[in-house]
Design a protein around this motif. Structure first.
Motif, short mmCIF file in Angstrom:
data_model
loop_
_atom_site.label_atom_id
_atom_site.label_comp_id
_atom_site.label_asym_id
_atom_site.label_seq_id
_atom_site.Cartn_x
_atom_site.Cartn_y
_atom_site.Cartn_z
N PHE A 51 0.84 -1.19 0.00
CA PHE A 51 0.00 0.00 0.00
C PHE A 51 0.88 1.24 0.00
O PHE A 51 1.92 1.28 0.64
CB PHE A 51 -0.90 0.04 1.24
CG PHE A 51 -2.05 -0.93 1.20
CD1 PHE A 51 -3.17 -0.65 0.44
CD2 PHE A 51 -2.00 -2.12 1.90
CE1 PHE A 51 -4.23 -1.54 0.40
CE2 PHE A 51 -3.05 -3.01 1.86
CZ PHE A 51 -4.18 -2.73 1.11
N VAL A 52 0.44 2.28 -0.72
CA VAL A 52 1.06 3.60 -0.68
C VAL A 52 -0.05 4.62 -0.41
O VAL A 52 -1.23 4.32 -0.58
CB VAL A 52 1.80 3.95 -1.99
CG1 VAL A 52 2.95 3.00 -2.24
CG2 VAL A 52 0.87 4.00 -3.18
N GLU A 53 0.37 5.79 0.01
CA GLU A 53 -0.60 6.87 0.21
C GLU A 53 -1.27 7.21 -1.12
O GLU A 53 -0.61 7.24 -2.16
CB GLU A 53 0.08 8.11 0.77
CG GLU A 53 0.62 7.94 2.18
CD GLU A 53 -0.48 7.77 3.22
OE1 GLU A 53 -1.55 8.42 3.10
OE2 GLU A 53 -0.27 6.96 4.14
N TYR A 91 -7.45 -1.70 -7.91
CA TYR A 91 -8.62 -1.06 -7.30
C TYR A 91 -9.24 -2.04 -6.33
O TYR A 91 -10.05 -2.88 -6.68
CB TYR A 91 -9.59 -0.59 -8.38
CG TYR A 91 -8.97 0.47 -9.25
CD1 TYR A 91 -8.88 1.78 -8.80
CD2 TYR A 91 -8.41 0.15 -10.47
CE1 TYR A 91 -8.27 2.76 -9.56
CE2 TYR A 91 -7.80 1.13 -11.25
CZ TYR A 91 -7.74 2.42 -10.79
OH TYR A 91 -7.14 3.38 -11.55
N TYR A 92 -8.81 -1.92 -5.10
CA TYR A 92 -9.14 -2.85 -4.02
C TYR A 92 -10.17 -2.19 -3.12
O TYR A 92 -9.92 -1.12 -2.56
CB TYR A 92 -7.85 -3.18 -3.26
CG TYR A 92 -7.97 -4.18 -2.15
CD1 TYR A 92 -8.41 -5.47 -2.39
CD2 TYR A 92 -7.63 -3.84 -0.84
CE1 TYR A 92 -8.49 -6.40 -1.37
CE2 TYR A 92 -7.72 -4.76 0.18
CZ TYR A 92 -8.15 -6.04 -0.10
OH TYR A 92 -8.25 -6.96 0.92
N THR A 93 -11.33 -2.79 -3.00
CA THR A 93 -12.44 -2.15 -2.27
C THR A 93 -12.22 -2.11 -0.76
O THR A 93 -12.74 -1.23 -0.10
CB THR A 93 -13.76 -2.87 -2.57
OG1 THR A 93 -13.62 -4.26 -2.23
CG2 THR A 93 -14.12 -2.74 -4.04
N ASP A 94 -11.43 -3.03 -0.21
CA ASP A 94 -11.21 -3.06 1.23
C ASP A 94 -10.03 -2.20 1.67
O ASP A 94 -9.68 -2.20 2.85
CB ASP A 94 -11.00 -4.50 1.71
CG ASP A 94 -12.26 -5.34 1.59
OD1 ASP A 94 -13.35 -4.75 1.52
OD2 ASP A 94 -12.15 -6.57 1.55
N ALA A 95 -9.40 -1.48 0.74
CA ALA A 95 -8.26 -0.63 1.10
C ALA A 95 -8.75 0.58 1.89
O ALA A 95 -9.87 1.07 1.66
CB ALA A 95 -7.55 -0.16 -0.16
N PRO A 96 -7.96 1.07 2.83
CA PRO A 96 -8.33 2.30 3.53
C PRO A 96 -8.50 3.45 2.52
O PRO A 96 -7.87 3.44 1.45
CB PRO A 96 -7.13 2.58 4.45
CG PRO A 96 -6.41 1.27 4.55
CD PRO A 96 -6.69 0.52 3.29
N PRO A 97 -9.34 4.43 2.82
CA PRO A 97 -9.63 5.49 1.84
C PRO A 97 -8.41 6.33 1.46
O PRO A 97 -8.38 6.89 0.37
CB PRO A 97 -10.68 6.36 2.53
CG PRO A 97 -10.73 5.92 3.94
CD PRO A 97 -10.10 4.58 4.04
#
Length: 149
Positions: A51-53, A91-97
């Motif tokens: 994950f990246v910002e 495009y991962y739906t469970d990723a933090p916003p």
């Protein structure tokens, strides 16, 4: 070396590091900023996922795949590693916003061996002579390079 053996070797070496730097090396206008990655894992296709910002509120204008680089270095470890490849935004739906999932496919890997630093003039001269002798006879390379494709 067989590609499967190369990937297994790289996985072992990468897992020695806790962090890495992610660089977007594309020439597109909307780029991912250079990011520190702390947690990463390998998927079933041997891609590195992390994950990246989120670089922008709306990332739909970014290309789906782009050239990128990962650099791994850890204090106290006598070598570092650069991985070159293709990154893709997943495009991962469970990723933090505020995060984006990146999948990185390794194309080329370079491992660099760091030389010890010497404090005295004589030790420095001794190290330089040894360096030229190694280069002359190529008994110990300072860089290991692998192409996976």
């Amino acid at each position: 070396m067989n590609t499967g053996i190369q990937v297994a070797f790289l996985k072992d070496k990468i897992m020695d590091f806790d962090t890495g730097l992610f660089y977007d090396q594309s020439n597109q206008v909307l780029k991912c900023p250079t990011s520190l990655i702390k947690a990463f894992y390998f998927d079933q296709q041997d891609n590195i996922c992390f994950f990246v910002e989120r670089p922008y509120v709306d990332i739909n204008g970014m290309k789906g795949q782009f050239a990128s680089r990962l650099h791994f270095h850890k204090k106290g470890v006598r070598w570092s590693m650069d991985l070159f490849g293709i990154a893709a935004i997943v495009y991962y739906t469970d990723a933090p916003p505020h995060k984006v999932l990146i999948r990185f496919r390794i194309i080329q890997a370079k491992c660099f061996c760091a030389r010890a630093h010497c404090s005295s003039v004589i030790a420095g001269l001794k190290q330089r002579v040894g360096y030229f002798v190694r280069k002359l006879y190529q008994d110990r390379p300072d860089c290991l390079e692998m192409a996976l494709e």
